[in-house]
Design a protein around this motif. Structure first.
Motif, PDB file in Angstrom:
ATOM      1  N   MET A 135       0.730  -1.232  -0.144  1.00  0.00           N
ATOM      2  CA  MET A 135      -0.009   0.044   0.102  1.00  0.00           C
ATOM      3  C   MET A 135       0.869   1.249   0.032  1.00  0.00           C
ATOM      4  SD  MET A 135      -2.941  -1.361  -0.014  1.00  0.00           S
ATOM      5  CE  MET A 135      -3.969  -0.031   0.055  1.00  0.00           C
ATOM      6  N   PRO A 136       0.259   2.355  -0.727  1.00  0.00           N
ATOM      7  CA  PRO A 136       1.229   3.416  -0.556  1.00  0.00           C
ATOM      8  C   PRO A 136       1.948   3.857   0.862  1.00  0.00           C
ATOM      9  CG  PRO A 136      -0.686   3.878  -1.983  1.00  0.00           C
ATOM     10  CD  PRO A 136      -0.742   2.611  -1.414  1.00  0.00           C
ATOM     11  N   HIS A 137       1.136   3.775   1.554  1.00  0.00           N
ATOM     12  CA  HIS A 137       1.633   4.310   3.169  1.00  0.00           C
ATOM     13  C   HIS A 137       2.585   3.322   3.559  1.00  0.00           C
ATOM     14  CE1 HIS A 137      -1.489   1.349   4.389  1.00  0.00           C
ATOM     15  NE2 HIS A 137      -0.612   1.088   5.486  1.00  0.00           N
ATOM     16  N   GLU A 138       2.885   2.368   3.006  1.00  0.00           N
ATOM     17  CA  GLU A 138       3.898   1.305   3.491  1.00  0.00           C
ATOM     18  C   GLU A 138       5.231   1.718   2.709  1.00  0.00           C
ATOM     19  OE1 GLU A 138       1.297  -2.535   4.326  1.00  0.00           O
ATOM     20  OE2 GLU A 138       1.934  -2.260   2.307  1.00  0.00           O
ATOM     21  N   LEU A 139       5.387   2.841   1.901  1.00  0.00           N
ATOM     22  CA  LEU A 139       6.343   3.138   1.048  1.00  0.00           C
ATOM     23  C   LEU A 139       7.083   4.537   1.523  1.00  0.00           C
ATOM     24  CD1 LEU A 139       4.999   2.518  -2.558  1.00  0.00           C
ATOM     25  CD2 LEU A 139       6.143   0.956  -1.169  1.00  0.00           C
ATOM     26  N   SER A 140       8.449   4.466   1.234  1.00  0.00           N
ATOM     27  CA  SER A 140       9.020   5.714   1.359  1.00  0.00           C
ATOM     28  C   SER A 140       8.726   6.885   0.500  1.00  0.00           C
ATOM     29  CB  SER A 140      10.491   5.612   1.208  1.00  0.00           C
ATOM     30  OG  SER A 140      10.845   5.506   0.105  1.00  0.00           O
ATOM     31  N   GLY A 141       8.787   7.978   0.664  1.00  0.00           N
ATOM     32  CA  GLY A 141       8.790   9.327  -0.219  1.00  0.00           C
ATOM     33  C   GLY A 141       9.005   8.967  -1.341  1.00  0.00           C
ATOM     34  N   GLY A 142      10.418   8.553  -1.749  1.00  0.00           N
ATOM     35  CA  GLY A 142      10.971   8.412  -2.909  1.00  0.00           C
ATOM     36  C   GLY A 142      10.056   7.335  -3.587  1.00  0.00           C
ATOM     37  N   GLU A 143       9.919   6.126  -2.960  1.00  0.00           N
ATOM     38  CA  GLU A 143       9.206   5.097  -3.474  1.00  0.00           C
ATOM     39  C   GLU A 143       7.889   5.291  -3.887  1.00  0.00           C
ATOM     40  OE1 GLU A 143      10.895   1.178  -1.362  1.00  0.00           O
ATOM     41  OE2 GLU A 143       9.517   2.360  -0.222  1.00  0.00           O
ATOM     42  N   GLN A 144       7.225   6.151  -3.407  1.00  0.00           N
ATOM     43  CA  GLN A 144       5.820   6.770  -3.537  1.00  0.00           C
ATOM     44  C   GLN A 144       5.890   7.775  -4.904  1.00  0.00           C
ATOM     45  OE1 GLN A 144       2.985   8.336  -0.856  1.00  0.00           O
ATOM     46  NE2 GLN A 144       4.267   7.428   0.985  1.00  0.00           N
ATOM     47  N   GLN A 145       7.049   8.402  -4.979  1.00  0.00           N
ATOM     48  CA  GLN A 145       7.111   9.135  -6.362  1.00  0.00           C
ATOM     49  C   GLN A 145       7.332   8.238  -7.365  1.00  0.00           C
ATOM     50  OE1 GLN A 145       6.049  11.362  -7.844  1.00  0.00           O
ATOM     51  NE2 GLN A 145       6.915  13.387  -7.115  1.00  0.00           N
ATOM     52  N   ARG A 146       8.366   7.095  -7.187  1.00  0.00           N
ATOM     53  CA  ARG A 146       8.405   6.113  -8.467  1.00  0.00           C
ATOM     54  C   ARG A 146       7.175   5.554  -8.610  1.00  0.00           C
ATOM     55  NH1 ARG A 146      13.771   4.182  -8.595  1.00  0.00           N
ATOM     56  NH2 ARG A 146      15.048   5.258  -7.139  1.00  0.00           N
TER      57      ARG A 146
END
Ligand SMILES: Nc1ncnc2c1ncn2[C@@H]1O[C@H](COP(=O)(O)OP(=O)(O)O)[C@@H](O)[C@H]1O
Ligand SMILES: [Mg+2]
Lengths: 229, 304
Positions: A135-146
């Protein structure tokens, strides 16, 4: 690929134009930084390309589409040729990484078989293989931007617009995102990125279009952010 | 268009705000129930009018002396009146009711009541009963002509137009219908506003999704259809509930209320077929109204 001819944008609530007789031409496969202080008109520039808004005066071309005159029903056609990413990622919080990317294809009517094929490909391209079910909240900011970049790129747009994509990220992560945008640019995709991050612009040595108070004050190839700033 | 996508979006949309959806369905149901009641009232009133316009007559009551003297309308005064009437092109037929017949009818009408015992044949007038020709659905001209011709004639006591009596009943029924429609209208406005509001809330809670859809170039169909389908489903479910409500209303209230008079043929009964027909009308009405409201709301308030 992109052409603006003396584009002026006046917002009704403001006396000073957000863009003032801006003329810029961006060729196919180019990488352009759009720089300038906050309020200089960078976001407005990108919004006009996307037909989120129409210019008060002037002409805008994206590929063969006359953007300002585009009838409403043809706006989706324009947007399917452009990918966009923002500072705040704009992921759907209740969908997984894979679903977020798939959603972009679903809503333009792509078949399930196409979606099953291309989503893993693009996730791999952006370096998120194996994270499709997060889920998006399980990702870092950089990963979310990816994820956001994967979603913008999955339909293989001709143009990728990025509005301060590294604005929420630390310098190292920002560098990774820049490498990713460079990789996308190398596939032949035109990239226009608005930013006011000096170090990124300086390290990349790409074309720079600088806006100030809505005017183009500099348009220079292989440039740095600027001296004395 | 991917139907699985629409189905999924609509399902999430309806589930996301259950109370709102329920309120929307109920308001729609109530307003459509009122519309349905109004339609049934109209149908009943029309059928009643049809029954009565056949039966309605003008009665020319004769004076006491003529009534007593003439049992078969052969004497000059009565016969004269009768031939005047029969010669009019606006009159379909004339029958004579003498005192004895009037008395028998009176006994039948008031059977078991004390007036029946008090009445004597000679206290009732003999009457000429005039059936009028129906001209374009109206007997207005005929009634006026007969009244004018008969009033103040020798041997005539009064001219009674039954339509005047029944007109009051129709006025009353018409009033019921108008009140029902007025309430239905108010309810409908409330339902419209609720649907419009729900669509707005729905679009607001889904603004991130819709924002993404717009950016990736989804067409209006993709961005709007889920909202429209939601609204239409609400309208249809509301209409079905309204239909059930009408059915329950018929069985629980109307049938017992009208049982007596409907059996006597005073007014026609509200049949099951009537209720089902009206209910069947309500479904497309609900769907179309909800759909249009949703569409207009999206156009006006929601940038999609
Ligand atoms: N929707 C809007 N309505 C009114 N004024 C706006 C709107 N968007 C931007 N502006 C104004 O236009 C100017 C340029 O804004 P923007 O394009 O967002 O600049 P930047 O992205 O470079 O910070 C600013 O003065 C801003 O206040
Ligand atoms: Mg900005």
């Amino acid at each position: 690929m992109i052409r603006l001819e003396r584009v002026t944008k006046m917002y009704r609530t403001s006396t000073r134009p957000a863009l003032d007789r801006v003329s810029v031409e961006v060729g196919k496969g180019e990488f352009v930084f759009l720089i300038g202080p906050s309020g200089s008109g960078k976001s407005t520039f990108l919004r006009l390309l996307l037909r989120e808004d129409v210019p008060t005066r002037g002409k805008i071309w994206v590929t063969d589409l006359d953007v300002a005159k585009l009838p409403r029903r043809k706006v989706p056609r324009l947007r399917q040729r452009i990918g966009v990413v923002f500072q705040d990622f704009r992921l759907l919080p209740n969908k997984t990484v894979g679903e977020n990317v798939a959603f972009a294809l679903e809503v333009i009517g792509k078949s399930p078989s196409t979606i099953r094929k291309v989503v893993p490909e693009v996730l791999e391209l952006v370096g998120l293989e194996g994270k499709a079910d997060r889920m998006p909240h399980e990702l870092s900011g950089g990963e979310q931007q990816r994820v956001a970049i994967a979603r913008a790129f999955v339909n293989r747009p001709l143009v990728l617009l990025a509005d301060e994509p590294t604005g929420n990220l630390d310098p190292d992560t920002s560098q990774d995102i820049m490498l990713l945008l460079e990789r996308i640019n190398r596939t032949g995709t035109t990239v226009v990125m608005a930013t006011h991050d000096h170090s990124i612009v300086d390290s990349m040595r790409r074309r720079v279009v600088e806006l100030d108070m809505g005017r183009v004050v500099r348009d220079e190839a292989h440039a740095v952010y600027g001296v004395g700033r | 268009m991917r139907t699985d996508f629409v189905v999924r979006e609509v399902a999430t949309g309806l589930r996301r705000n259950v109370t709102m959806t329920a309120a929307m369905v109920l308001t729609t149901a109530i307003s459509l129930l009122m519309v349905g009641t109004g339609l049934l009232a109209v149908k009943t009133i029309d059928a009643t009018e049809a029954i009565y316009s056949d039966r309605l007559e003008i009665r020319v009551a004769l004076t006491q002396d003529v009534s007593t003297a003439d049992t078969d309308c052969t004497q000059p005064i009565c016969a004269g009146l009768r031939s005047t009437l029969e010669n009019s092109p606006l009159v379909a037929g004339v029958t004579y009711e003498n005192q004895q017949e009037a008395y028998e009818r009176f006994q039948e009408l008031f059977a078991g009541q004390s007036v029946a015992e008090l009445a004597r044949p000679q206290s009732l007038p003999a009457t000429l009963r005039v059936k009028l020709v129906d001209q374009d659905g109206s007997t207005e001209a005929g009634a006026a002509a007969v009244k004018q011709a008969m009033e103040n004639q020798v041997g005539v006591r009064t001219v009674i137009d039954q339509r005047d009596v029944v007109a009051k009943l129709f006025d009353f029924l018409g009033g019921v219908r108008n009140v029902t429609f007025a309430l239905a209208l108010v309810q409908a406005v409330a339902a419209l506003m609720l649907i419009s509001n729900t669509v707005q809330v729905s679009a607001y809670t889904r603004r991130t999704e819709v924002g993404v859809m717009r950016l990736v170039g989804a067409t209006r169909w993709y961005t709007q259809l889920p909202f429209l389908v939601e609204a239409v489903i609400t309208g249809v479910v509301g209409a079905v509930l309204a239909g059930v409500g009408l059915l329950v209303g018929k069985v629980a209230f109307i049938d017992s209320l009208l049982a007596g008079i409907a059996q006597n043929g005073v007014i026609p009964p509200v049949t099951l077929a009537d209720v089902l027909t009206v209910s069947a009308y309500l479904v497309p009405i609900g769907a179309v109204i909800a759909g249009i409201t949703g569409y207009v709301t999206l156009r006006l308030y929601v940038k999609v």
